[in-house]
Enzyme design. Structure first.
Site, PDB file in Angstrom:
ATOM      1  N   LYS A 276       0.940  -1.045   0.093  1.00 27.39           N
ATOM      2  CA  LYS A 276      -0.096   0.132  -0.153  1.00 27.39           C
ATOM      3  C   LYS A 276       1.173   1.433  -0.367  1.00 27.39           C
ATOM      4  O   LYS A 276       2.386   1.291   0.939  1.00 27.39           O
ATOM      5  CB  LYS A 276      -1.175   0.105   1.202  1.00 27.39           C
ATOM      6  CG  LYS A 276      -0.167   0.316   2.107  1.00 27.39           C
ATOM      7  CD  LYS A 276      -1.236   0.181   4.053  1.00 27.39           C
ATOM      8  CE  LYS A 276      -0.887  -0.108   4.972  1.00 27.39           C
ATOM      9  NZ  LYS A 276      -1.527  -0.398   5.898  1.00 27.39           N
ATOM     10  N   HIS A 289      -7.790  10.520   4.477  1.00 22.97           N
ATOM     11  CA  HIS A 289      -8.898  10.246   6.107  1.00 22.97           C
ATOM     12  C   HIS A 289     -10.455  11.253   5.777  1.00 22.97           C
ATOM     13  O   HIS A 289     -11.044  11.212   6.503  1.00 22.97           O
ATOM     14  CB  HIS A 289      -8.174  10.835   6.752  1.00 22.97           C
ATOM     15  CG  HIS A 289      -6.995   8.728   7.143  1.00 22.97           C
ATOM     16  ND1 HIS A 289      -6.228   8.998   6.737  1.00 22.97           N
ATOM     17  CD2 HIS A 289      -7.808   7.958   8.080  1.00 22.97           C
ATOM     18  CE1 HIS A 289      -4.916   7.519   6.789  1.00 22.97           C
ATOM     19  NE2 HIS A 289      -6.425   6.870   7.638  1.00 22.97           N
ATOM     20  N   ASP A 361      -8.164   1.714   0.224  1.00 19.02           N
ATOM     21  CA  ASP A 361      -8.708   1.460   0.974  1.00 19.02           C
ATOM     22  C   ASP A 361      -9.892   1.991   1.505  1.00 19.02           C
ATOM     23  O   ASP A 361     -10.886   1.319   1.472  1.00 19.02           O
ATOM     24  CB  ASP A 361      -7.448   3.181   0.885  1.00 19.02           C
ATOM     25  CG  ASP A 361      -6.823   2.602   2.679  1.00 19.02           C
ATOM     26  OD1 ASP A 361      -6.888   2.547   3.122  1.00 19.02           O
ATOM     27  OD2 ASP A 361      -6.064   3.777   2.770  1.00 19.02           O
TER      28      ASP A 361
END
Length: 447
Positions: A276, A289, A361
């Site tokens: 990742k 986020h 993700d």
């Protein structure tokens, strides 16, 4: 006293819209901390304020009536939000066996309620679970092991393949099951060592993580991080990505050497690795986020730098690949890489020829969740993503799965892509390792 009353009224006028907003959005992941006791307190507080206003005679004036009505709104809005959630949940749980078999294997979910995730696992509505800090908070690691084993037992009893069980054990600041598992240093601490020492220590770290995770029943580690370490200070609003502390090095060769060795150690224990966050977030200053982010670097430059570790490790391992929510503007300026067909089917599957598992993700991250979630879910499946991750707030699974369900019922999902993905998941490392980890846990329980 009169001044205090006026100040109190002003505060009530200011607070009412805020509380109403919180109530209407009770299911939002940003308000996760308010769920349960927080929601009850909000409703009780609103009712208490209404009673207080009525007892003080505020209903007699027009302004007073408006204030009372405003404070009546939160319980009503919260009830409506809860009803919406329950109706969506009912629709998902009522999915047919055919729909569950088609879509379920492509979802991995974090959870707080064992009974709830057990039902999803038993019905085949999910293909994997994600375990993290709150799954061991106030509990022993043995309790988590027993819980995972119970979920796998349910799968066997239902004639379903074992669950993929994932955790985030990178080392350093990201080790969500450590303690009680061993807290291993970040792989970045190895960058200054000689190449032979880098490999030896990285393999050791991988074996430590793998052995302990396998004993718990975890068969997929969401590590290592292959993003290149950013040379500059990141945005001060970056509270969660913190890639500067998680990335191994700025040199792609060093990243490849250490990551390859770590993956070897991990795979020796039967636990899979996840590389990742392709296409790389080391150059991105925005925290996905919370916000959308763009990667404006030309593809040729990325191929010569950031993507070298990904291609190198993928070429000699059974690793999965996690795609981040960064928009690769040179390839697809209109959507994040995690649901871009040009990126996933074009570059990863086409140019690279990679036919292993690709996962997103966390779909609860702001870069996706603050935009059109349903569009992202459908596009991700049609792009060739194998696993859609719903980690931070497991309750959002119902919304995300409902998007896929709606897409399927409306004929908007690519059947060929779904079939190809199912084949990849079946033949890939995940099922075999899930069975191996399940046996490991069974042996541990007997002993």
């Amino acid at each position: 006293m009169q001044l205090l009353n006026r100040i109190g009224l002003i505060l009530l006028w200011l607070a009412a819209p805020l509380v109403a907003f919180l109530a209407a959005n009770k299911n939002d992941p940003y308000l996760l901390v308010l769920r349960g006791a927080g929601n009850i307190a909000l409703v009780v507080g609103s009712i208490a304020i209404v009673v207080l206003l009525l007892r003080r005679g505020r209903w007699r004036t027009l302004a007073g009536k408006a204030l009372v009505v405003l404070w009546c709104l939160p319980p009503v809005l919260m009830s409506a939000a809860h009803l919406t959630f329950e109706l969506r949940k009912h629709d998902v749980l009522g999915a047919s066996a055919v729909e569950a078999r088609q879509l379920g294997p492509h979802f991995m979910v974090g959870y707080s309620s064992f009974s709830e995730v057990a039902r999803l696992a038993e019905q085949g509505l999910i293909g994997g679970v994600y375990v993290t800090r709150h799954n061991i908070r106030g509990r022993t690691i043995e309790a988590l092991r027993a819980e995972i084993a119970a979920l796998q037992d349910l799968r066997r009893a239902s004639g379903l393949p074992p669950l993929i069980v994932a955790a985030d054990q990178e080392g350093g600041i990201v080790g969500h099951l450590a303690p009680p598992l061993t807290k291993v240093p970040a792989l970045a601490t190895l960058a200054g060592l000689a190449p032979d020492d880098q490999q030896a220590k990285a393999e050791e770290f991988g074996r430590i993580h793998g052995r302990e995770l396998a004993q718990v029943g975890v068969n997929l580690n969401l590590a290592p991080v292959l993003d290149l370490k950013p040379p500059q200070r990141r945005n001060r609003l970056d509270f969660h990505t913190l890639i500067g502390q998680r990335a191994i090095a700025t040199d792609p060769a060093v990243v490849s050497t250490i990551a390859s060795a770590y993956v070897r150690g991990l795979e020796e224990t039967g636990v899979g690795a996840t590389l990742k966050h392709f296409p790389g977030i080391g150059r991105v200053r925005t925290d996905t986020h919370h916000f959308s982010a763009k990667l404006d670097t030309p593809v040729k430059e990325l191929e010569a730098t950031d993507w070298l570790p990904f291609r190198e490790v993928l070429s000699h391992s059974r690793s999965a690949l996690m795609v981040g929510h960064v928009t690769l503007t040179a390839v697809d300026p209109d959507r994040a890489a995690s649901h871009s067909k040009r990126v996933i089917d074009g570059i990863i599957r086409g140019t690279w020829g990679y036919q292993g598992a690709v996962m997103t993700d966390d779909l609860v991250m702001g870069a996706i969740y603050q935009n059109d979630v349903c569009k992202a879910v459908v596009e991700a499946i049609n792009a060739g993503v194998d696993l859609l991750l719903v980690a931070y707030d497991g309750a959002q699974f119902y919304r995300v799965f409902a998007c896929a369900l709606q897409g399927s019922r409306q004929g908007r999902l690519d059947a060929a892509m779904l079939h190809a993905s199912a084949v990849r998941l079946e033949r890939g490392f995940s099922t075999a390792q899930a069975r191996a980890a399940s046996r490991t846990v069974s042996v541990a329980r007997r002993n």
